[in-house]
Design a protein around this motif. Structure first.
Motif, PDB file in Angstrom:
ATOM      1  N   LEU A 254       0.830  -1.204   0.000  1.00  0.00           N
ATOM      2  CA  LEU A 254       0.000   0.000   0.000  1.00  0.00           C
ATOM      3  C   LEU A 254       0.865   1.255   0.000  1.00  0.00           C
ATOM      4  O   LEU A 254       0.556   2.233  -0.699  1.00  0.00           O
ATOM      5  CB  LEU A 254      -0.932  -0.017   1.213  1.00  0.00           C
ATOM      6  CG  LEU A 254      -1.937   1.118   1.323  1.00  0.00           C
ATOM      7  CD1 LEU A 254      -2.847   1.198   0.107  1.00  0.00           C
ATOM      8  CD2 LEU A 254      -2.769   0.939   2.593  1.00  0.00           C
ATOM      9  N   LYS A 255       1.965   1.230   0.733  1.00  0.00           N
ATOM     10  CA  LYS A 255       2.879   2.373   0.765  1.00  0.00           C
ATOM     11  C   LYS A 255       3.422   2.671  -0.634  1.00  0.00           C
ATOM     12  O   LYS A 255       3.517   3.828  -1.030  1.00  0.00           O
ATOM     13  CB  LYS A 255       4.023   2.099   1.738  1.00  0.00           C
ATOM     14  CG  LYS A 255       5.041   3.219   1.797  1.00  0.00           C
ATOM     15  CD  LYS A 255       6.040   3.066   2.934  1.00  0.00           C
ATOM     16  CE  LYS A 255       6.886   1.850   2.818  1.00  0.00           C
ATOM     17  NZ  LYS A 255       7.950   1.806   3.857  1.00  0.00           N
ATOM     18  N   GLN A 256       3.742   1.629  -1.384  1.00  0.00           N
ATOM     19  CA  GLN A 256       4.243   1.823  -2.749  1.00  0.00           C
ATOM     20  C   GLN A 256       3.188   2.506  -3.616  1.00  0.00           C
ATOM     21  O   GLN A 256       3.501   3.411  -4.389  1.00  0.00           O
ATOM     22  CB  GLN A 256       4.658   0.486  -3.363  1.00  0.00           C
ATOM     23  CG  GLN A 256       5.187   0.603  -4.768  1.00  0.00           C
ATOM     24  CD  GLN A 256       6.430   1.476  -4.851  1.00  0.00           C
ATOM     25  OE1 GLN A 256       7.289   1.432  -3.974  1.00  0.00           O
ATOM     26  NE2 GLN A 256       6.533   2.278  -5.892  1.00  0.00           N
ATOM     27  N   ILE A 257       1.951   2.114  -3.488  1.00  0.00           N
ATOM     28  CA  ILE A 257       0.865   2.727  -4.263  1.00  0.00           C
ATOM     29  C   ILE A 257       0.701   4.195  -3.856  1.00  0.00           C
ATOM     30  O   ILE A 257       0.490   5.061  -4.705  1.00  0.00           O
ATOM     31  CB  ILE A 257      -0.444   1.936  -4.092  1.00  0.00           C
ATOM     32  CG1 ILE A 257      -0.270   0.531  -4.681  1.00  0.00           C
ATOM     33  CG2 ILE A 257      -1.609   2.662  -4.743  1.00  0.00           C
ATOM     34  CD1 ILE A 257      -1.386  -0.432  -4.346  1.00  0.00           C
ATOM     35  N   ILE A 258       0.812   4.474  -2.579  1.00  0.00           N
ATOM     36  CA  ILE A 258       0.732   5.854  -2.107  1.00  0.00           C
ATOM     37  C   ILE A 258       1.857   6.678  -2.724  1.00  0.00           C
ATOM     38  O   ILE A 258       1.635   7.771  -3.231  1.00  0.00           O
ATOM     39  CB  ILE A 258       0.768   5.912  -0.564  1.00  0.00           C
ATOM     40  CG1 ILE A 258      -0.539   5.373   0.016  1.00  0.00           C
ATOM     41  CG2 ILE A 258       1.009   7.334  -0.078  1.00  0.00           C
ATOM     42  CD1 ILE A 258      -0.524   5.168   1.512  1.00  0.00           C
TER      43      ILE A 258
END
Length: 89
Positions: A22-26
């Motif tokens: 999720l952090k990568q998508i953010i």
């Protein structure tokens, strides 16, 4: 605004691996305002939020997250608030 349904991305899991995903998508959407929608998820542990936001806090500051990322449908906002405010209780 980019709306991310957390359950759809993580499969409802709150492991550090899922937080990292999720952090990568953010990070890919930092130029946009982001909504993280926790609809349909149980309580999220503070370790999930730490994995998700610690790099952003260090690199951009807490106000960046507060200004750019909206949190919705979170059953335990205290865990998020402790992380974003830097408090333990």
């Amino acid at each position: 605004m980019v709306k991310l349904i957390v359950k759809n991305i993580t499969g409802g899991n709150t492991s550090q691996d899922e937080a990292t995903l999720l952090k990568q998508i953010i990070y890919e959407n930092l130029e946009e305002y982001i909504e993280l929608d926790f609809l349909g998820m149980d309580k999220i542990p503070s370790t999930f939020f730490f994995t998700l936001f610690s790099d952003l806090i260090y690199n951009k500051g807490r106000n960046f997250i507060i200004d750019k990322i909206k949190i919705t449908n979170l059953k335990n906002p205290d865990a998020y608030n402790r992380m974003i405010n830097g408090t333990n209780f």
